[in-house]
Design a protein around this motif. Structure first.
Motif, PDB file in Angstrom:
ATOM      1  N   LEU A  88     -24.472  40.116  10.815  1.00  0.00           N
ATOM      2  CA  LEU A  88     -23.378  39.183  10.287  1.00  0.00           C
ATOM      3  C   LEU A  88     -22.449  38.697  11.470  1.00  0.00           C
ATOM      4  CD1 LEU A  88     -22.588  40.234   6.947  1.00  0.00           C
ATOM      5  CD2 LEU A  88     -23.945  38.453   7.456  1.00  0.00           C
ATOM      6  N   LYS A  89     -22.167  39.325  12.742  1.00  0.00           N
ATOM      7  CA  LYS A  89     -21.535  39.245  13.579  1.00  0.00           C
ATOM      8  C   LYS A  89     -21.718  37.801  14.103  1.00  0.00           C
ATOM      9  CE  LYS A  89     -22.185  40.941  17.651  1.00  0.00           C
ATOM     10  NZ  LYS A  89     -22.391  41.633  18.899  1.00  0.00           N
ATOM     11  N   GLY A  90     -23.104  37.364  14.282  1.00  0.00           N
ATOM     12  CA  GLY A  90     -23.118  35.870  14.827  1.00  0.00           C
ATOM     13  C   GLY A  90     -22.715  34.791  13.834  1.00  0.00           C
ATOM     14  N   ILE A  91     -22.722  35.005  12.595  1.00  0.00           N
ATOM     15  CA  ILE A  91     -22.301  34.053  11.465  1.00  0.00           C
ATOM     16  C   ILE A  91     -20.896  33.843  11.645  1.00  0.00           C
ATOM     17  CG2 ILE A  91     -22.096  33.523   9.145  1.00  0.00           C
ATOM     18  CD1 ILE A  91     -24.622  34.806   8.697  1.00  0.00           C
ATOM     19  N   PHE A  92     -19.965  35.076  11.940  1.00  0.00           N
ATOM     20  CA  PHE A  92     -18.710  34.744  11.871  1.00  0.00           C
ATOM     21  C   PHE A  92     -18.082  34.433  13.193  1.00  0.00           C
ATOM     22  CE2 PHE A  92     -18.860  38.353   8.577  1.00  0.00           C
ATOM     23  CZ  PHE A  92     -18.065  37.568   7.770  1.00  0.00           C
ATOM     24  N   GLN A  93     -19.075  34.617  14.393  1.00  0.00           N
ATOM     25  CA  GLN A  93     -18.478  33.939  15.715  1.00  0.00           C
ATOM     26  C   GLN A  93     -18.872  32.739  15.729  1.00  0.00           C
ATOM     27  OE1 GLN A  93     -21.126  36.213  18.228  1.00  0.00           O
ATOM     28  NE2 GLN A  93     -19.481  37.791  19.065  1.00  0.00           N
ATOM     29  N   ARG A  94     -19.825  31.914  15.114  1.00  0.00           N
ATOM     30  CA  ARG A  94     -20.044  30.424  15.007  1.00  0.00           C
ATOM     31  C   ARG A  94     -18.880  30.263  14.198  1.00  0.00           C
ATOM     32  NH1 ARG A  94     -25.079  30.761  12.939  1.00  0.00           N
ATOM     33  NH2 ARG A  94     -24.395  30.285  10.732  1.00  0.00           N
ATOM     34  N   LEU A  95     -18.480  30.662  12.864  1.00  0.00           N
ATOM     35  CA  LEU A  95     -17.437  30.105  12.103  1.00  0.00           C
ATOM     36  C   LEU A  95     -16.146  29.940  12.907  1.00  0.00           C
ATOM     37  CD1 LEU A  95     -18.064  31.911   8.612  1.00  0.00           C
ATOM     38  CD2 LEU A  95     -18.521  29.426   9.130  1.00  0.00           C
ATOM     39  N   VAL A  96     -15.674  31.064  13.550  1.00  0.00           N
ATOM     40  CA  VAL A  96     -14.663  31.046  14.678  1.00  0.00           C
ATOM     41  C   VAL A  96     -14.661  29.863  15.597  1.00  0.00           C
ATOM     42  CG1 VAL A  96     -13.376  32.100  16.396  1.00  0.00           C
ATOM     43  CG2 VAL A  96     -14.125  33.576  14.162  1.00  0.00           C
ATOM     44  N   THR A  97     -15.881  29.681  16.029  1.00  0.00           N
ATOM     45  CA  THR A  97     -15.999  28.493  17.224  1.00  0.00           C
ATOM     46  C   THR A  97     -16.059  27.203  16.444  1.00  0.00           C
ATOM     47  OG1 THR A  97     -17.530  29.813  18.362  1.00  0.00           O
ATOM     48  CG2 THR A  97     -17.679  27.421  18.805  1.00  0.00           C
ATOM     49  N   GLN A  98     -16.520  27.066  15.245  1.00  0.00           N
ATOM     50  CA  GLN A  98     -16.356  25.714  14.772  1.00  0.00           C
ATOM     51  C   GLN A  98     -15.091  25.541  14.182  1.00  0.00           C
ATOM     52  OE1 GLN A  98     -19.237  26.105  11.495  1.00  0.00           O
ATOM     53  NE2 GLN A  98     -21.079  25.450  12.991  1.00  0.00           N
ATOM     54  N   PHE A  99     -14.454  26.562  13.611  1.00  0.00           N
ATOM     55  CA  PHE A  99     -12.870  26.460  13.089  1.00  0.00           C
ATOM     56  C   PHE A  99     -11.933  25.944  14.386  1.00  0.00           C
ATOM     57  CE2 PHE A  99      -8.619  28.193  12.589  1.00  0.00           C
ATOM     58  CZ  PHE A  99      -8.277  27.500  11.343  1.00  0.00           C
ATOM     59  N   MET A 102     -12.334  22.300  15.184  1.00  0.00           N
ATOM     60  CA  MET A 102     -11.715  21.521  13.952  1.00  0.00           C
ATOM     61  C   MET A 102     -10.119  21.834  14.320  1.00  0.00           C
ATOM     62  SD  MET A 102     -13.948  22.389  10.577  1.00  0.00           S
ATOM     63  CE  MET A 102     -12.515  21.653   9.558  1.00  0.00           C
ATOM     64  N   TYR A 103      -9.683  22.748  14.617  1.00  0.00           N
ATOM     65  CA  TYR A 103      -8.152  23.138  14.781  1.00  0.00           C
ATOM     66  C   TYR A 103      -7.737  21.980  16.083  1.00  0.00           C
ATOM     67  CZ  TYR A 103      -3.796  25.324  15.054  1.00  0.00           C
ATOM     68  OH  TYR A 103      -2.370  25.631  14.977  1.00  0.00           O
ATOM     69  N   LYS A 104      -8.402  22.261  17.182  1.00  0.00           N
ATOM     70  CA  LYS A 104      -7.959  21.391  18.142  1.00  0.00           C
ATOM     71  C   LYS A 104      -8.012  19.765  17.953  1.00  0.00           C
ATOM     72  CE  LYS A 104      -9.793  24.063  22.192  1.00  0.00           C
ATOM     73  NZ  LYS A 104     -10.850  24.160  23.318  1.00  0.00           N
ATOM     74  N   ARG A 105      -8.828  19.342  17.059  1.00  0.00           N
ATOM     75  CA  ARG A 105      -8.819  18.112  16.493  1.00  0.00           C
ATOM     76  C   ARG A 105      -7.782  17.763  15.422  1.00  0.00           C
ATOM     77  NH1 ARG A 105     -14.718  16.941  15.294  1.00  0.00           N
ATOM     78  NH2 ARG A 105     -14.110  18.119  13.713  1.00  0.00           N
ATOM     79  N   LYS A 106      -7.347  18.882  14.860  1.00  0.00           N
ATOM     80  CA  LYS A 106      -6.484  18.656  13.442  1.00  0.00           C
ATOM     81  C   LYS A 106      -7.243  18.041  12.418  1.00  0.00           C
ATOM     82  CE  LYS A 106      -2.279  19.224  16.428  1.00  0.00           C
ATOM     83  NZ  LYS A 106      -0.935  18.844  16.663  1.00  0.00           N
ATOM     84  N   ALA A 107      -8.424  18.331  12.466  1.00  0.00           N
ATOM     85  CA  ALA A 107      -9.197  17.802  11.128  1.00  0.00           C
ATOM     86  C   ALA A 107      -8.915  18.148  10.004  1.00  0.00           C
ATOM     87  CB  ALA A 107     -10.760  18.142  11.584  1.00  0.00           C
ATOM     88  N   PHE A 108      -8.547  19.339   9.492  1.00  0.00           N
ATOM     89  CA  PHE A 108      -8.014  19.989   8.561  1.00  0.00           C
ATOM     90  C   PHE A 108      -6.619  19.485   7.952  1.00  0.00           C
ATOM     91  CE2 PHE A 108      -7.296  23.049  11.432  1.00  0.00           C
ATOM     92  CZ  PHE A 108      -6.262  23.854  10.913  1.00  0.00           C
ATOM     93  N   LEU A 109      -5.866  19.071   8.794  1.00  0.00           N
ATOM     94  CA  LEU A 109      -4.491  18.715   8.365  1.00  0.00           C
ATOM     95  C   LEU A 109      -4.301  17.398   7.806  1.00  0.00           C
ATOM     96  CD1 LEU A 109      -2.840  20.238  11.670  1.00  0.00           C
ATOM     97  CD2 LEU A 109      -2.818  21.451   9.635  1.00  0.00           C
ATOM     98  N   ARG A 110      -3.367  17.512   6.974  1.00  0.00           N
ATOM     99  CA  ARG A 110      -2.697  16.036   6.194  1.00  0.00           C
ATOM    100  C   ARG A 110      -1.634  15.663   6.624  1.00  0.00           C
ATOM    101  NH1 ARG A 110      -3.352  16.487   0.082  1.00  0.00           N
ATOM    102  NH2 ARG A 110      -3.028  18.517   0.538  1.00  0.00           N
ATOM    103  N   SER A 111      -1.313  14.606   7.008  1.00  0.00           N
ATOM    104  CA  SER A 111      -0.007  14.055   7.289  1.00  0.00           C
ATOM    105  C   SER A 111       0.650  13.632   6.118  1.00  0.00           C
ATOM    106  CB  SER A 111       0.022  13.071   8.504  1.00  0.00           C
ATOM    107  OG  SER A 111      -0.812  11.994   7.812  1.00  0.00           O
ATOM    108  N   ARG A 112       1.922  13.830   5.500  1.00  0.00           N
ATOM    109  CA  ARG A 112       2.616  13.178   4.737  1.00  0.00           C
ATOM    110  C   ARG A 112       3.478  12.209   4.733  1.00  0.00           C
ATOM    111  NH1 ARG A 112       3.853  18.299   0.737  1.00  0.00           N
ATOM    112  NH2 ARG A 112       1.852  19.405   1.102  1.00  0.00           N
TER     113      ARG A 112
END
Length: 112
Positions: A88-99, A102-112
């Motif tokens: 399962l290590k590979g799956i978690f590494q891929r999730l961390v990379t994808q997150f 997304m975090y760099k692009r601030k894709a999951f943040l909403r502005s109010r």
């Protein structure tokens, strides 16, 4: 010889022969049918030695076996193999990379 060990071909469609991208940390093998515990232990030791690359080296004695003398219905012997792996290590590494992307692009943040 014992016909059912995890490194031999199996008929079950739910069985994978190798752990892709990981190693076995611990395993439990439950044998059913007429066989001696000495025969089981000798075979498991041979298999584990022959396939030592598939096991983590920092957990000694990571294979536990048990023998139930009552055979399953319609068969002389059977074996159930349950293992904990690092695959399962590979799956978690891929999730961390994808997150991280997304975090760099601030894709999951909403502005109010």
């Amino acid at each position: 010889p014992i016909p059912c060990v995890p490194w031999q071909s199996q008929t079950s469609g739910q069985y994978q022969r190798r752990v892709h991208g990981g190693k076995y940390m611990a395993a439990s093998l439950i044998f059913r049918g007429k066989m001696s515990t000495q025969e089981v232990d000798e075979n498991i030791e041979k298999r584990q030695t022959a396939n030592s690359d598939d096991f983590v080296e920092w957990i000694p004695n990571n294979m536990k076996t048990s023998v139930v003398e009552v055979p399953p219905r319609d068969y002389r012997q059977s074996c159930t193999f349950a293992a904990n792996t690092t695959a399962l290590k590979g799956i978690f590494q891929r999730l961390v990379t994808q997150f991280g992307a997304m975090y760099k692009r601030k894709a999951f943040l909403r502005s109010r």
